[in-house]
Motif scaffolding. Structure first.
Motif, mmCIF file in Angstrom:
data_model
loop_
_atom_site.group_PDB
_atom_site.id
_atom_site.type_symbol
_atom_site.label_atom_id
_atom_site.label_comp_id
_atom_site.label_asym_id
_atom_site.label_seq_id
_atom_site.Cartn_x
_atom_site.Cartn_y
_atom_site.Cartn_z
ATOM 1 N N TYR B 57 77.605 29.240 30.044
ATOM 2 C CA TYR B 57 77.861 30.751 30.387
ATOM 3 C C TYR B 57 78.596 31.441 29.271
ATOM 4 C CZ TYR B 57 80.491 34.578 32.935
ATOM 5 O OH TYR B 57 81.049 35.443 32.941
ATOM 6 N N ILE B 60 76.689 32.995 26.312
ATOM 7 C CA ILE B 60 75.795 33.942 26.530
ATOM 8 C C ILE B 60 76.325 35.497 25.959
ATOM 9 C CG2 ILE B 60 74.259 35.528 28.262
ATOM 10 C CD1 ILE B 60 74.351 33.052 30.049
ATOM 11 N N LEU B 150 75.998 31.752 39.547
ATOM 12 C CA LEU B 150 75.638 33.161 39.798
ATOM 13 C C LEU B 150 76.184 33.808 38.891
ATOM 14 C CD1 LEU B 150 76.856 33.227 43.586
ATOM 15 C CD2 LEU B 150 74.430 33.450 42.508
ATOM 16 N N LYS B 151 77.345 33.492 37.828
ATOM 17 C CA LYS B 151 77.981 34.330 36.734
ATOM 18 C C LYS B 151 76.896 34.274 35.725
ATOM 19 C CE LYS B 151 82.825 33.846 36.975
ATOM 20 N NZ LYS B 151 83.812 33.200 36.373
ATOM 21 N N ASN B 154 74.200 36.572 36.936
ATOM 22 C CA ASN B 154 74.603 38.133 36.696
ATOM 23 C C ASN B 154 74.664 38.482 35.486
ATOM 24 O OD1 ASN B 154 76.102 40.388 38.018
ATOM 25 N ND2 ASN B 154 77.722 39.791 36.597
ATOM 26 N N LYS B 155 75.004 37.869 34.445
ATOM 27 C CA LYS B 155 74.930 38.199 32.914
ATOM 28 C C LYS B 155 73.662 38.522 32.451
ATOM 29 C CE LYS B 155 78.489 37.195 29.329
ATOM 30 N NZ LYS B 155 79.453 36.427 29.160
#
Lengths: 432, 218
Positions: B57, B60, B150-151, B154-155
């Motif tokens: 994450y 990204i 979810l992060k 979302n990203k």
């Protein structure tokens, strides 16, 4: 316990079968920190050097040299079966069954032998196997594969059950230590391969690509390692004793609640640091420690992992028995890695004046003074912490007390009266 | 209804051939005779899974120009292959299979579409070990797996929006530059795998089923 006394005790420790150890690289210091032989083990099996922040991944148990002849025979037969089709299937099946039986017996023999030798001294020149605690795998070399950074060397990985290439010989680095001498804590040594004389566990001189830890491979060049005995084999013989670095839950029998860390609900999926456009947004911390709540909450049939804590000693390089009369401990929350602390904070009163108040909180800082807690076993003659006994948590005369009840959850506060402190019961988490 | 039941029964029987057994042949480091192989404790595996997903994450970076073919500029080929490998391992593990199970027929780390479909089919049909699944689903959720997944989703929203906006304007996928196309495909693949992990973390969970009943009765 004073540092001098700790060092004195440590120096008398000698390496035994079943000890949990770490190997510190003498030459390399990564990011200004001591570096240890490391492997994540569960999803990635390669060996690297890492700082003390990943100490749980750096712990290895000293195991006896296991035998693999039946395993090899079974493997060879299974490999050959794929190639030869003209064999009588009934005979082949019977032979396979016999080999499998032999293999199971060999495992049993290895385990029995290990049990017998548990706690017996290991000497220089002895052949051992290094068992990675977290993943339950053995270090072994892969003879046919080259290391990824130093292509002239051989790859080392963690393997499920090991093989003869997992046999390591402990060799002295200095002439003062001789073969058949016992191996004291803190000594420097080489880890040679028993099956390939003249080859050693070696830290790559060449740097890994940016962001990756330094590689450990098998080379003709020896690397010296400093042996640190983290936990003696004898410490774990009495299963009623609590050991440092164990995962525990802290239970309040009066309210049938567990000491838990209530995490703040997720309100925003955006990364507050990187996503911030202006200075104000950039200054936003991801989540303040004050938003976390220490609570007492009843658990269901399964224990919530938010109720799990890791007991650590002040010196994170030392595990084993906890002498609660002389030693301070830290309680690290398993899920978040935050430490339980009793801290001084300034509270604004109704009349506008400000008052010092002690509160129970959490912090990320492992070296924070407020983390050092006393666990006092009530009405006990033992010097070492036991499981299932009444224990009070305190720091400098401030005790952890039960606060107000809100639905099913109690808040936790601190006070100066030992009589009103919570008598917790600390139990070991049973792995599954 | 009868036909559907029959189809499900056939698919279930077919799924037996897709069982995710540890495949010694595909992994030279795996000992196929390892009766004594101990799987790592779930509590450590759950922590490791969340650690890696957090790592990916943080890697990204949404490109601001149309000449960056990746959303992981700091990653090399092995990092991407490793993600592809662990994403499936995570889904299998949560469903009740051992984390060491070598279930993917990788061809230099690239999973064929057919194989991927079969694996997803298998995940839907095969229950794995139900007791383990419930414990693992709960553990990984408590370790923050859903939060980090979810992060990631979302990203990646700006990339999804980019494609949607282009579609609204009547532009074709080929109107994107080559680098952009590669980047979009990469983001799409990551999304697929992350959604698969989310699905495996909530699928058939008794608590969530109970919640669903409560919601639907309102």
């Amino acid at each position: 316990m004073s540092k001098e006394k700790e060092t004195e005790i440590a120096q008398t420790k000698k390496l035994m079968i079943g000890d949990i150890v770490t190997f510190q690289s003498v030459k390399w210091i990564e990011n200004g920190d001591e570096s240890f032989l490391y492997s994540e083990g569960i999803l990635k099996g390669d060996l690297r050097l890492s700082g003390s922040d990943c100490l749980d991944d750096c712990k290895f148990a000293i195991h006896l040299q296991r035998q693999y002849s039946a395993a090899r025979e079974l493997k060879e037969f299974q490999d050959s079966q794929d190639k030869i089709d003209d064999e009588d299937p009934v005979i082949a099946a019977k032979y396979l069954q016999a080999l499998k039986r032999g293999y199971i017996n060999e495992i049993q023999l290895n385990n029995d032998y290990m049990q017998k030798k548990y706690g017996k001294p290991v000497l220089f020149g002895d052949i051992i196997q290094l068992y990675h605690i977290k993943s339950g795998k053995y270090i072994k070399i892969i003879p046919g594969e080259l290391a990824s950074v130093e292509r002239e060397n051989i790859k080392i990985v963690l393997s499920d059950s090991g093989d003869p290439y997992s046999w390591l010989q402990i060799l002295p680095r200095f002439k003062i230590d001789r073969i058949t001498d016992p191996i004291p804590h803190g000594t420097e040594l080489y880890l040679g391969l028993a099956e390939r004389a003249g080859e050693f566990l070696h830290v790559a001189d060449r740097d890994s690509i940016q962001g990756q830890k330094r590689e450990v491979n098998c080379s003709l060049e020896a690397t010296s390692w400093k042996l640190n005995i983290f936990q003696a084999a004898t410490d774990s013989t009495d299963t009623k004793k609590l050991l440092a670095s164990e995962i525990v839950y802290v239970y309040d029998p009066e309210t049938r609640c567990y000491l838990m860390l209530g995490c703040p609900p997720l309100e925003n999926l955006d990364d507050p640091v990187e996503g911030g456009q202006n200075e104000e947004e950039k200054e936003q911390a991801p989540t303040s420690d004050e938003e976390y709540r220490i609570i007492l909450e009843p658990a269901g049939a399964l224990i919530d992992s938010s109720a799990l804590w890791v007991i650590e000693l002040d010196n994170s390089l030392r595990g084993g028995l906890i002498n609660y009369k002389t030693e301070k401990v830290k309680l690290k929350h398993f899920n978040t890695g935050k430490y339980l602390a009793i801290d001084l904070s300034l509270q604004e009163l109704d009349d506008g004046s400000i008052e010092d108040q002690y509160q129970i909180t959490v912090t990320d800082d492992a070296d924070f003074e407020g983390n050092r807690l006393s666990l006092t076993e009530m009405n006990s003659n033992s010097s070492f912490l036991n499981i299932g006994k009444a224990v009070q948590i305190s720091r400098n005369g401030l005790f952890v007390e039960r606060g107000e009840l809100d639905e099913k959850t109690y808040s936790v506060s601190c006070g100066t009266e030992s009589a009103s402190a919570i008598n917790f019961v600390i139990n070991r988490y049973v792995y599954h | 209804m009868f036909i559907i039941n029959n189809i499900i029964a056939i698919l279930k029987s077919l799924s037996k051939f897709l069982r995710f057994e540890p495949d010694a042949g595909s992994n030279p480091h795996h000992n196929e005779n390892s009766i004594d192989v101990k799987e790592p404790y779930d509590i450590f595996t759950a922590a490791t899974i969340t650690f890696y997903l957090n790592l990916y994450y943080k890697m990204i970076v949404i490109p601001i120009d149309d000449s960056t073919p990746t959303i992981w500029p700091k990653a090399d080929r092995t990092d991407i292959e490793f993600f592809q490998n662990i994403a499936l391992k995570i889904s299998n593990y949560i469903t009740g299979f051992p984390i060491s199970a070598e279930d993917v027929d990788t061809n230099n780390g690239i999973i064929s579409t057919l194989n991927y479909i079969l694996i997803i089919l298998k995940l839907i049909l095969d229950k794995g070990d139900d007791k383990k699944r419930i414990i693992r689903q709960r553990l990984v959720r408590e370790k923050g797996l859903l939060e980090v997944c979810l992060k990631i989703v979302n990203k990646l929203i700006p990339i999804t929006e980019k494609v949607e906006n282009a579609e609204k304007l009547g532009q074709k996928f080929s109107s994107f530059s080559d680098d952009e196309q590669t980047m979009i495909k990469m983001a799409n693949e990551i999304l697929q795998r992350i959604l698969q992990i989310i699905f495996s973390a909530i699928k058939n969970d008794p608590v969530l089923i109970l919640l669903n009943i409560k919601f639907s009765s309102r």
